[in-house]
Structure formats: structure tokens, C-alpha cells
Design an enzyme around this catalytic site. Structure first.
Site, PDB file in Angstrom:
ATOM      1  N   GLU A 161       7.664  10.393   1.181  1.00  0.00           N
ATOM      2  CA  GLU A 161       6.319   9.803   1.240  1.00  0.00           C
ATOM      3  C   GLU A 161       5.941   9.384   2.664  1.00  0.00           C
ATOM      4  O   GLU A 161       4.866   9.697   3.160  1.00  0.00           O
ATOM      5  CB  GLU A 161       6.278   8.594   0.309  1.00  0.00           C
ATOM      6  CG  GLU A 161       4.906   8.033   0.056  1.00  0.00           C
ATOM      7  CD  GLU A 161       4.303   8.487  -1.267  1.00  0.00           C
ATOM      8  OE1 GLU A 161       3.217   9.068  -1.236  1.00  0.00           O
ATOM      9  OE2 GLU A 161       4.926   8.264  -2.321  1.00  0.00           O
TER      10      GLU A 161
ATOM     11  N   GLY B 204      -4.481   9.446  -8.311  1.00  0.00           N
ATOM     12  CA  GLY B 204      -5.495   8.664  -7.593  1.00  0.00           C
ATOM     13  C   GLY B 204      -6.023   7.490  -8.390  1.00  0.00           C
ATOM     14  O   GLY B 204      -7.101   6.976  -8.105  1.00  0.00           O
TER      15      GLY B 204
ATOM     16  N   ASP C  19       6.457   1.171  -5.385  1.00  0.00           N
ATOM     17  CA  ASP C  19       6.334   2.215  -6.406  1.00  0.00           C
ATOM     18  C   ASP C  19       7.688   2.856  -6.693  1.00  0.00           C
ATOM     19  O   ASP C  19       8.076   3.047  -7.856  1.00  0.00           O
ATOM     20  CB  ASP C  19       5.337   3.296  -5.952  1.00  0.00           C
ATOM     21  CG  ASP C  19       3.960   2.725  -5.677  1.00  0.00           C
ATOM     22  OD1 ASP C  19       3.723   1.558  -6.058  1.00  0.00           O
ATOM     23  OD2 ASP C  19       3.136   3.426  -5.079  1.00  0.00           O
TER      24      ASP C  19
ATOM     25  N   ASP D  30       4.297  -5.635  -0.540  1.00  0.00           N
ATOM     26  CA  ASP D  30       5.623  -5.000  -0.431  1.00  0.00           C
ATOM     27  C   ASP D  30       5.968  -4.655   1.015  1.00  0.00           C
ATOM     28  O   ASP D  30       7.120  -4.785   1.431  1.00  0.00           O
ATOM     29  CB  ASP D  30       5.746  -3.761  -1.348  1.00  0.00           C
ATOM     30  CG  ASP D  30       4.740  -2.658  -1.099  1.00  0.00           C
ATOM     31  OD1 ASP D  30       3.725  -2.905  -0.409  1.00  0.00           O
ATOM     32  OD2 ASP D  30       4.970  -1.536  -1.596  1.00  0.00           O
TER      33      ASP D  30
ATOM     34  N   HIS E 279      -0.181  -5.466  -2.406  1.00  0.00           N
ATOM     35  CA  HIS E 279      -0.307  -5.496  -0.935  1.00  0.00           C
ATOM     36  C   HIS E 279       0.609  -6.555  -0.318  1.00  0.00           C
ATOM     37  O   HIS E 279       0.211  -7.256   0.616  1.00  0.00           O
ATOM     38  CB  HIS E 279      -1.768  -5.730  -0.500  1.00  0.00           C
ATOM     39  CG  HIS E 279      -2.578  -4.462  -0.554  1.00  0.00           C
ATOM     40  ND1 HIS E 279      -2.634  -3.556   0.483  1.00  0.00           N
ATOM     41  CD2 HIS E 279      -3.315  -3.925  -1.557  1.00  0.00           C
ATOM     42  CE1 HIS E 279      -3.400  -2.528   0.139  1.00  0.00           C
ATOM     43  NE2 HIS E 279      -3.812  -2.713  -1.100  1.00  0.00           N
TER      44      HIS E 279
ATOM     45  N   TYR F 262      -5.945   1.497   3.989  1.00  0.00           N
ATOM     46  CA  TYR F 262      -4.631   0.995   3.572  1.00  0.00           C
ATOM     47  C   TYR F 262      -3.776   0.702   4.812  1.00  0.00           C
ATOM     48  O   TYR F 262      -3.148  -0.350   4.924  1.00  0.00           O
ATOM     49  CB  TYR F 262      -3.938   2.035   2.675  1.00  0.00           C
ATOM     50  CG  TYR F 262      -2.561   1.590   2.200  1.00  0.00           C
ATOM     51  CD1 TYR F 262      -2.408   0.849   1.049  1.00  0.00           C
ATOM     52  CD2 TYR F 262      -1.421   1.892   2.940  1.00  0.00           C
ATOM     53  CE1 TYR F 262      -1.157   0.421   0.620  1.00  0.00           C
ATOM     54  CE2 TYR F 262      -0.160   1.480   2.535  1.00  0.00           C
ATOM     55  CZ  TYR F 262      -0.034   0.750   1.367  1.00  0.00           C
ATOM     56  OH  TYR F 262       1.208   0.326   0.972  1.00  0.00           O
TER      57      TYR F 262
HETATM   58  C1  GLA Z   1       0.353   1.600  -3.064  1.00  0.00           C
HETATM   59  C2  GLA Z   1       1.574   1.710  -2.162  1.00  0.00           C
HETATM   60  C3  GLA Z   1       2.545   0.577  -2.429  1.00  0.00           C
HETATM   61  C4  GLA Z   1       1.849  -0.793  -2.389  1.00  0.00           C
HETATM   62  C5  GLA Z   1       0.585  -0.772  -3.237  1.00  0.00           C
HETATM   63  C6  GLA Z   1      -0.215  -2.041  -3.089  1.00  0.00           C
HETATM   64  O1  GLA Z   1       0.704   1.808  -4.391  1.00  0.00           O
HETATM   65  O2  GLA Z   1       2.228   2.939  -2.371  1.00  0.00           O
HETATM   66  O3  GLA Z   1       3.614   0.618  -1.518  1.00  0.00           O
HETATM   67  O4  GLA Z   1       1.605  -1.201  -1.076  1.00  0.00           O
HETATM   68  O5  GLA Z   1      -0.254   0.323  -2.896  1.00  0.00           O
HETATM   69  O6  GLA Z   1       0.492  -3.102  -3.632  1.00  0.00           O
END
Ligand code: GLA
Length: 376
Positions: free
Chosen positions: A153, A115, A165, A36, A34, A215
Site C-alpha cells: 500500500e 471507495g 486497516d 493511526d 485519523h 488525506y
Molecule cells: C484510511 C487509512 C487508514 C486510516 C483511516 C482513517 O482507511 O487507510 O490508515 O488512517 O483512513 O482512520
């Protein structure tokens, strides 16, 4: 190339034009969750659990997708909240960045669970894009591929994710973790220093959803914390989270401390110090639980249980949270006792994986990803 995804495609839609496959690994974050989306640093790696996507041109102009026993088809490339969405979004995004894309039949298979906080969403998109590039004989630079996956995405699927990711899956090097700096797009590989210390991932059985409201709210609050302090990203916050209004202070403290822990995690790897890395993972979980508020009672219970097993150096939730999985740094010899302790708490069997640092697409798909080749 013919693998499970190609066989699924033939089984779903009959034998047709030859299919082409792409594969992409999942990712595990060591420390740096959390952050990025507010320009933080992250220690992460691509893992040896992957997804494969097979594609072939459609005979009649319909778009089709198969996953397990599910099948969907559309005459137009639109999203409908089903298993076709990520696959079709991947193709649509390539179209948006100027690649010609014809209607396709697509199938996905592989052992990376959906998931579970292991970036299956980014992996399915990237595996599909690699397959489509192979089918059309085209090539993208690694950075163009990251951007195409983010278009799929964020702009097409509407998920407000950061770029962790996609960058981990594209840039990871074999046998190494990656320190990513999301403010400058900078990165550094850090070799995995141990042969007998690995990561154990265990699913809680609670499915998480990055597209969900929680989120999005965490992202908005972290952005508001940065804006209130007048900083461009969380690396500039330092101790100034103390100046934030009480409601934003915990969010500010999480992103400011988590980005520093990621640097420390890279140093722990460089010093081959599993105790130090484990401690940082524990601290990361505590910050995600208390300040970011993305843990669940079950994830907390799993982390607590596995830390008590001799040979476990540290543990934390992995990915966006709100369910998903935990990851523990363990001595290989402790794998079965750690897995048993985790399964006892979660009640989920057969959902633990010993994972290892693996190569990303810049390495594994260099036929279609990387600098232009002579003659292109
Ligand atoms: C998910 C999102 C990422 C990042 C993580 C938390 O995987 O796709 O961009 O924010 O959550 O670190």
C-alpha cells in the site's frame, strides 16, 4: 477452492491452471479515525462483507487482472492507475519481503464495496497475498503479513496510510471488536456484547480516495502538531493541544480527544452500554467534522437523519472521510427504518448493509498465516 473469483478468472482468460483463492473482510471503525498514523488508539472490527481474489500462474509470463467487466494486462510488474494496481502491488510486496513470485493471472470479486471507507484497498491486497501464499505453499506470521500489506500500500502503491486497516483485517477475532494501540503495536479483543444491537453501514455514493491530497495533508498536519509539542504520538498530547498555533490546534485537539474516545468506546462495549458507545460515535463524528475537517455536507446530513430514528444510538462517518460511508449503532428492529431514512437523504438505494463482527485472517487463513507450523 472454486468461487466467484475463480469463475471470473476462467471467464476472463479461459480455463488454465487450477486457481487458488484468498478472502479478506472489510473493517469498520467504531471510534478512533485519523489517529493511526500518529500512534493513536482505535476501537474497530472486521465485518462480514468481504473480497475474494483468485490467482493462478500465467502461461506466457504476462501479468493479468480482472475485476467485474474490466481487464488489464502487463508484460512487466508496474502500476498504471487501473484495477491491476492493488493486485499486482500485493504480489510485488511479497517479492520484496523475500518470497519468490511468478507472473500471475488474478481476479477479484466480492460484496465489499470499493471507495466506501470500509478498507477495500487493504482487503484486496491481503486477499491477494493470502491467495499467493496458498498457491506457493508458503506461510507468513501475522505480523509479516501486516508488513507485506503495508509495503504494497505505502511503498508500492504510494498511499500514505496508517496501519489500522491491515491490523484490523488480520487480527480481528470472531464476534469481537479490537482495541488497537498504534504506538506500540499492542491490541486487545473486546467481545461484542449484544445479540440485538448491530452496525448499519450506508454509502453516501460519494467515492473517497485515501491516495488523494487531502488525506496526505491531514496526516502531515497531525504529525506537525505532535512535532510542535515534542511528543512521539497523539496519546501523549493530553490537553496540550491548547498550546499549538491556531492553525494546528483543531488537528491536535482531534487526535488527542479521538484516541481517548477509543478507550472509552472499549469500556462502553465491556459495560454493554449502547447509549455510551453511541454518544462516543456522535462525538467522534463531530470532531472529524469540525476539527479534522474530513466530513462532507452529505455525510453530515446522513448522520443527522439516522440519529433521529428511534432505535439508533449514534452515528458517524467511517474511514478516511471526504465521502465514503457512515456507520450507525442501531437496534436490529430499527434496521429498515434507519436504512430508509439514510436512502432518502443520500438518494442512493441498495447501498446499506447490516454488518457484524467477523474473524480476521489470523483465524480464517491459519493455513498460511500464523506461527511457523512444525515441519516448516
Ligand atoms: C484510511 C487509512 C487508514 C486510516 C483511516 C482513517 O482507511 O487507510 O490508515 O488512517 O483512513 O482512520
Amino acid at each position: 477452492m472454486s468461487g466467484d473469483a475463480s469463475r471470473l478468472l476462467d471467464a476472463a482468460y479461459g480455463e488454465g491452471a487450477a486457481s487458488v483463492e484468498g478472502a479478506a473482510p472489510g473493517r469498520v471503525t467504531l471510534v478512533g479515525e485519523h489517529v493511526d498514523y500518529v500512534g493513536g488508539r482505535i476501537a474497530c472490527l472486521a465485518i462480514d462483507l468481504s473480497l475474494q481474489v483468485a490467482v493462478r500462474p500465467s502461461r506466457d509470463g504476462w501479468w493479468r487482472a480482472a475485476s467485474g467487466s474490466r481487464r488489464v494486462s502487463r508484460s512487466q510488474l508496474v502500476l498504471a492507475g487501473d484495477i491491476g494496481d492493488r493486485l499486482f502491488a500485493a504480489a510485488l510486496a511479497l517479492g520484496r519481503i523475500g518470497q519468490a513470485v511468478v507472473p500471475l493471472e488474478m481476479a477479484v470479486s466480492g460484496e465489499l464495496p470499493a471507495g466506501a471507507g470500509l478498507a477495500s484497498s487493504a482487503a484486496v491486497i491481503l486477499a491477494a497475498q493470502v491467495a499467493v501464499l496458498r498457491l506457493s505453499g508458503r506461510r507468513l506470521t501475522a505480523e509479516e503479513l501486516v508488513r507485506a500489506a503495508l509495503v504494497a500500500e505505502r511503498e508500492i502503491a504510494g498511499i500514505p496510510c496508517g496501519d489500522l486497516d491491515q491490523r484490523a483485517i488480520v487480527y480481528a477475532e470472531p464476534g469481537a471488536a479490537l482495541l488497537l494501540d498504534c504506538s506500540r503495536g499492542w491490541r486487545r479483543s473486546v467481545p461484542w456484547p449484544w445479540s440485538g444491537v448491530s452496525l448499519l453501514v450506508a454509502s453516501s455514493g460519494e467515492s473517497h480516495d485515501v491516495g488523494g491530497r487531502q488525506y496526505r495533508r491531514r496526516r502531515e498536519e497531525a504529525e506537525r502538531a505532535c512535532a510542535a509539542l515534542g511528543v512521539a504520538g497523539c496519546q501523549e498530547i493530553g490537553e496540550r493541544w491548547r498550546e499549538l498555533e491556531p492553525a494546528l490546534r483543531p488537528r491536535g485537539r482531534h487526535v488527542a480527544t479521538e484516541t481517548r474516545r477509543a478507550d472509552a468506546a472499549a469500556r462502553a462495549l465491556e459495560c454493554a452500554d449502547p447509549e455510551a458507545l453511541g454518544r462516543l460515535m456522535d462525538e467522534s463524528h463531530e470532531s472529524l467534522r469540525r476539527d479534522c475537517e474530513v466530513s462532507t455536507p452529505l455525510l453530515d446530513a446522513m448522520v443527522t437523519a439516522v440519529r433521529l430514528v428511534p432505535g439508533c444510538h449514534g452515528a458517524r462517518l467511517v474511514g478516511a472521510g471526504f465521502g465514503g460511508s457512515i456507520v450507525a449503532l442501531i437496534d436490529d428492529g430499527a434496521a429498515s427504518s434507519c436504512a430508509a431514512a439514510l436512502e432518502k437523504v443520500s438518494g442512493v438505494t441498495g447501498a446499506t448493509w447490516l454488518v457484524h463482527p467477523s474473524a480476521g485472517l489470523e483465524t480464517t487463513a491459519d493455513d498460511v498465516v500464523g506461527p511457523p507450523q512444525p515441519g516448516w
